[in-house]
Every structure is written in C-alpha cells, then in structure tokens.
Design a protein around this motif. Structure first.
Motif, PDB file in Angstrom:
ATOM      1  N   PRO A  34      23.523  13.620  35.784  1.00  0.00           N
ATOM      2  CA  PRO A  34      24.283  12.791  34.846  1.00  0.00           C
ATOM      3  C   PRO A  34      23.417  11.655  34.302  1.00  0.00           C
ATOM      4  O   PRO A  34      22.369  11.328  34.884  1.00  0.00           O
ATOM      5  CB  PRO A  34      25.432  12.247  35.698  1.00  0.00           C
ATOM      6  CG  PRO A  34      25.504  13.153  36.884  1.00  0.00           C
ATOM      7  CD  PRO A  34      24.099  13.596  37.132  1.00  0.00           C
ATOM      8  N   PRO A  35      23.825  11.039  33.219  1.00  0.00           N
ATOM      9  CA  PRO A  35      23.022   9.941  32.648  1.00  0.00           C
ATOM     10  C   PRO A  35      23.041   8.675  33.498  1.00  0.00           C
ATOM     11  O   PRO A  35      22.158   7.827  33.363  1.00  0.00           O
ATOM     12  CB  PRO A  35      23.671   9.696  31.278  1.00  0.00           C
ATOM     13  CG  PRO A  35      25.069  10.220  31.418  1.00  0.00           C
ATOM     14  CD  PRO A  35      24.984  11.378  32.370  1.00  0.00           C
ATOM     15  N   GLU A  36      24.051   8.518  34.381  1.00  0.00           N
ATOM     16  CA  GLU A  36      24.112   7.335  35.230  1.00  0.00           C
ATOM     17  C   GLU A  36      22.973   7.351  36.250  1.00  0.00           C
ATOM     18  O   GLU A  36      22.395   8.397  36.547  1.00  0.00           O
ATOM     19  CB  GLU A  36      25.450   7.260  35.973  1.00  0.00           C
ATOM     20  CG  GLU A  36      26.662   7.124  35.073  1.00  0.00           C
ATOM     21  CD  GLU A  36      27.090   8.443  34.490  1.00  0.00           C
ATOM     22  OE1 GLU A  36      27.799   8.442  33.458  1.00  0.00           O
ATOM     23  OE2 GLU A  36      26.689   9.505  35.032  1.00  0.00           O
ATOM     24  N   ARG A  37      22.677   6.189  36.827  1.00  0.00           N
ATOM     25  CA  ARG A  37      21.637   6.081  37.841  1.00  0.00           C
ATOM     26  C   ARG A  37      22.220   5.460  39.106  1.00  0.00           C
ATOM     27  O   ARG A  37      23.133   4.618  39.046  1.00  0.00           O
ATOM     28  CB  ARG A  37      20.465   5.228  37.335  1.00  0.00           C
ATOM     29  CG  ARG A  37      19.710   5.892  36.185  1.00  0.00           C
ATOM     30  CD  ARG A  37      19.009   7.154  36.653  1.00  0.00           C
ATOM     31  NE  ARG A  37      18.390   7.918  35.572  1.00  0.00           N
ATOM     32  CZ  ARG A  37      18.898   9.024  35.066  1.00  0.00           C
ATOM     33  NH1 ARG A  37      20.053   9.495  35.509  1.00  0.00           N
ATOM     34  NH2 ARG A  37      18.273   9.667  34.114  1.00  0.00           N
ATOM     35  N   ALA A  38      21.715   5.892  40.255  1.00  0.00           N
ATOM     36  CA  ALA A  38      22.173   5.367  41.550  1.00  0.00           C
ATOM     37  C   ALA A  38      20.945   5.177  42.430  1.00  0.00           C
ATOM     38  O   ALA A  38      20.308   6.153  42.831  1.00  0.00           O
ATOM     39  CB  ALA A  38      23.155   6.336  42.209  1.00  0.00           C
ATOM     40  N   PHE A  39      20.603   3.929  42.717  1.00  0.00           N
ATOM     41  CA  PHE A  39      19.410   3.637  43.513  1.00  0.00           C
ATOM     42  C   PHE A  39      19.734   3.777  44.999  1.00  0.00           C
ATOM     43  O   PHE A  39      20.736   3.245  45.485  1.00  0.00           O
ATOM     44  CB  PHE A  39      18.880   2.235  43.203  1.00  0.00           C
ATOM     45  CG  PHE A  39      18.292   2.121  41.822  1.00  0.00           C
ATOM     46  CD1 PHE A  39      16.963   2.429  41.598  1.00  0.00           C
ATOM     47  CD2 PHE A  39      19.083   1.737  40.747  1.00  0.00           C
ATOM     48  CE1 PHE A  39      16.416   2.346  40.319  1.00  0.00           C
ATOM     49  CE2 PHE A  39      18.550   1.652  39.466  1.00  0.00           C
ATOM     50  CZ  PHE A  39      17.210   1.957  39.256  1.00  0.00           C
ATOM     51  N   SER A  40      18.866   4.498  45.717  1.00  0.00           N
ATOM     52  CA  SER A  40      19.095   4.770  47.133  1.00  0.00           C
ATOM     53  C   SER A  40      19.265   3.490  47.937  1.00  0.00           C
ATOM     54  O   SER A  40      20.084   3.417  48.864  1.00  0.00           O
ATOM     55  CB  SER A  40      17.926   5.586  47.700  1.00  0.00           C
ATOM     56  OG  SER A  40      17.830   6.827  47.049  1.00  0.00           O
ATOM     57  N   ALA A  41      18.483   2.475  47.597  1.00  0.00           N
ATOM     58  CA  ALA A  41      18.531   1.227  48.361  1.00  0.00           C
ATOM     59  C   ALA A  41      19.871   0.515  48.213  1.00  0.00           C
ATOM     60  O   ALA A  41      20.196  -0.371  49.009  1.00  0.00           O
ATOM     61  CB  ALA A  41      17.394   0.300  47.923  1.00  0.00           C
ATOM     62  N   ASP A  42      20.659   0.885  47.190  1.00  0.00           N
ATOM     63  CA  ASP A  42      21.962   0.248  46.960  1.00  0.00           C
ATOM     64  C   ASP A  42      23.125   1.037  47.549  1.00  0.00           C
ATOM     65  O   ASP A  42      24.284   0.661  47.385  1.00  0.00           O
ATOM     66  CB  ASP A  42      22.199   0.080  45.450  1.00  0.00           C
ATOM     67  CG  ASP A  42      21.170  -0.835  44.806  1.00  0.00           C
ATOM     68  OD1 ASP A  42      20.635  -1.708  45.505  1.00  0.00           O
ATOM     69  OD2 ASP A  42      20.891  -0.653  43.601  1.00  0.00           O
TER      70      ASP A  42
ATOM     71  N   GLY B 244      10.669  -1.442  49.757  1.00  0.00           N
ATOM     72  CA  GLY B 244      12.114  -1.638  49.765  1.00  0.00           C
ATOM     73  C   GLY B 244      12.888  -0.664  48.905  1.00  0.00           C
ATOM     74  O   GLY B 244      14.014  -0.959  48.495  1.00  0.00           O
ATOM     75  N   VAL B 245      12.335   0.552  48.647  1.00  0.00           N
ATOM     76  CA  VAL B 245      13.028   1.506  47.786  1.00  0.00           C
ATOM     77  C   VAL B 245      13.816   2.540  48.575  1.00  0.00           C
ATOM     78  O   VAL B 245      14.436   3.431  47.986  1.00  0.00           O
ATOM     79  CB  VAL B 245      12.035   2.225  46.842  1.00  0.00           C
ATOM     80  CG1 VAL B 245      11.326   1.225  45.953  1.00  0.00           C
ATOM     81  CG2 VAL B 245      11.032   3.065  47.633  1.00  0.00           C
ATOM     82  N   THR B 246      13.794   2.459  49.895  1.00  0.00           N
ATOM     83  CA  THR B 246      14.496   3.430  50.718  1.00  0.00           C
ATOM     84  C   THR B 246      15.126   2.755  51.917  1.00  0.00           C
ATOM     85  O   THR B 246      14.594   1.763  52.429  1.00  0.00           O
ATOM     86  CB  THR B 246      13.541   4.542  51.197  1.00  0.00           C
ATOM     87  OG1 THR B 246      14.221   5.401  52.103  1.00  0.00           O
ATOM     88  CG2 THR B 246      12.317   3.961  51.886  1.00  0.00           C
ATOM     89  N   VAL B 247      16.251   3.291  52.363  1.00  0.00           N
ATOM     90  CA  VAL B 247      16.911   2.793  53.567  1.00  0.00           C
ATOM     91  C   VAL B 247      16.377   3.513  54.794  1.00  0.00           C
ATOM     92  O   VAL B 247      16.047   2.903  55.809  1.00  0.00           O
ATOM     93  CB  VAL B 247      18.444   2.977  53.468  1.00  0.00           C
ATOM     94  CG1 VAL B 247      19.122   2.561  54.772  1.00  0.00           C
ATOM     95  CG2 VAL B 247      19.007   2.172  52.298  1.00  0.00           C
ATOM     96  N   THR B 248      16.258   4.840  54.700  1.00  0.00           N
ATOM     97  CA  THR B 248      15.894   5.661  55.864  1.00  0.00           C
ATOM     98  C   THR B 248      14.396   5.877  56.011  1.00  0.00           C
ATOM     99  O   THR B 248      13.937   6.348  57.043  1.00  0.00           O
ATOM    100  CB  THR B 248      16.545   7.050  55.770  1.00  0.00           C
ATOM    101  OG1 THR B 248      15.939   7.776  54.685  1.00  0.00           O
ATOM    102  CG2 THR B 248      18.041   6.947  55.559  1.00  0.00           C
ATOM    103  N   GLY B 249      13.626   5.575  54.978  1.00  0.00           N
ATOM    104  CA  GLY B 249      12.230   5.959  54.955  1.00  0.00           C
ATOM    105  C   GLY B 249      12.010   7.260  54.229  1.00  0.00           C
ATOM    106  O   GLY B 249      10.918   7.570  53.779  1.00  0.00           O
TER     107      GLY B 249
END
Length: 282
Positions: free
Chosen positions: A172-180, A129-134
């Motif tokens: 950048p120091p922020e994080r953005a998870f692909s699944a979100d 569940g860590v990716t939307v597209t695969g």
C-alpha cells in the motif's frame, strides 16, 4: 577504492516482535549499494530518489565495517538505490544494511562469512535505532537467500532452507516504520508466536505464515481482508513485518488471480519469486 554489492528484500513467516523468534524468506526485489573509500573525512550517505531520507543506517554500516575490518580509518561515500519501498514491511533496512556492509568489505578487499557480515548490519541497525528486535531474521534471509528461522535475541541462526516459491506482494502507499510498532500489543500474542515458531522449525512455512498474518493483523490493527481473499488457494499469506505490505506464496496461477483482487486497492503489486542466492558482492 570502490565497492559494490546487492541484497534482496524479504517477506515474513514469523514476526519476531512477539517472542524473539523470527522467520523470513528472500524475495527477488533488490537493493544495491556503492561505497567509495576516501582519505580522511566523514562518512556520508545518499539514498537514490529520497534526498530527505535518514541515512544513519547505511553510514553506520560503513563505519562499523571499517572499524572492525580495516587496518586504518577511512572516510567514505555510500549510495543506495532500491526496488524495495521504504518502511513497507519488505525489509528495506535489512537489504540496505546487507548491501552496504558487503560493498564496504568489497572496497576493503576483505572476505567475511555471510552470517558474520549479516551480524554487522544487524548491530548497525540497532545502533541506528531502526529496529526493535535487531531483525536478524530479516537480515539473514536477505543475506543468505531462501528461508531462515532465527533467535533474534542471540542473533543465532536456527534453520536455513532453500525454497523456490512464487510470491505475490502488495505494498500500500502508506508507510509503517518498524521502530514505531506497538511492541506491547505484539508481545500479548507470544503464545501464538510460540506455535508459529514450532511450525516454521518443522518446515511448515505456509501454515506458519498464515497464522502469523491473522495474529499480527490483530495486534497491529491491519485489515484481514487481503488474507481472506488469498485463502484457501495460496500456500501461505501474511502481513509482512509490521506492515503495511502483504505477501502470499503458492501456485503462480492462483497468485495471478489473487493479484487481480489485491491490485484493485491503492499501492503496488509484484508477482515475483523467492531468491535462493541472497546478497552478492560486485
């Protein structure tokens, strides 16, 4: 029975969230995996420097590789360490999956074609569940090196080319998870992604990157200032993945000047190169 492998990070030419076609290129930042197979027991994972990080992906990579290519069931321990920041848009998950699959194959003494090994990691990423597209675009670039163009719905490699570029990365120091990521917003720009895909298949990667950067900064609400600062001097510049990192390719002197602007912001910059050799066992 021990195995070890490494795999590079990657940057984005075309984000596959819009229309299922993706393109990425390998960057010389590396993730390494060590796998030890054991009699019986569970499969456990550890990520160096991140004791609370989710290890589901690397554990599933080991388990799936054992299921598909071992003659018997094994327990295992897997440990990864990385130069690639997590959830920064630099394909840390793809690099970790590739390194872990190859390390497990190394421990088993099994040889497997790079594309097929890549598909194992992509399947594990979907199951985790860590990716939307695969993320077959990201994974294939990391596994094979160079730049790839892919159909992520079919896990099909449409193009693969060796490239030798200088690369500037700002994370950048922020994080953005692909699944979100806001998939619905990304899909609204599918007509633009169709044009970007055509450019990539024509080998016009720099133009494809830059158009992708503005389109996905708009869709995902990231600032375009880093893109504008890079133009017109660089060959291409983009938001990488679903952010928050940015990548630029071009003349090293131009990238060095751009670095002086990008590094005034919080975060980390790297002036590096592409990778032509992809993931490696041992």
């Amino acid at each position: 029975m021990d195995g070890r492998a490494s795999a590079p990070a990657a940057g984005t030419v075309l984000n596959a969230l819009a229309n299922g076609t993706g393109s990425a290129f390998a960057i010389d930042l590396e993730t390494t995996a060590d796998v030890t197979l054991e009699e019986g027991g569970a499969i456990t994972g550890e990520i160096d420097g991140a004791p609370d990080a989710d290890t589901t992906l690397i554990e599933r990579c080991v388990g799936l590789t054992i299921e598909e290519h071992a003659e018997r069931a094994w327990g295992a321990r897997v440990r990864t360490e990385s130069e690639v920041p997590l959830a920064a848009g630099l394909k840390s998950s793809s690099a970790a999956a590739n390194a872990t699959v190859l390390a497990t194959l190394d421990a088993l003494g099994v040889e497997l074609d790079g594309v097929e090994a890549c598909r194992l990691g992509v399947r594990a990423a979907r199951e985790a569940g860590v990716t939307v597209t695969g993320a077959f675009d990201d994974a294939s670039a990391s596994m094979l090196g160079g730049v790839t163009v892919t159909d992520n719905a079919a896990d099909e490699l449409l193009a693969h080319e060796t490239v030798e570029w200088d690369v500037l990365v700002w994370a950048p120091p922020e994080r953005a998870f692909s699944a979100d990521a806001d998939v619905a917003s990304c899909r609204r720009i599918a007509p633009i992604a169709d044009v970007i895909g055509e450019l990539a298949l024509q080998g016009r990667y720099g133009a494809a990157m830059s158009i992708n950067g503005f389109a996905f900064c708009g869709a995902l609400e990231f600032p375009t200032a880093p893109l504008l600062e890079a133009l017109p001097g660089v060959e291409g510049v983009s938001l990488s993945g679903t952010g928050p990192s940015y990548v630029a390719v071009g003349d090293r002197h131009v990238l060095a000047d751009l670095r002086s602007e990008w590094e005034t912001r919080d975060g980390t910059t790297w002036l590096t190169t592409t990778r032509t050799d992809g993931a490696q066992r041992g």
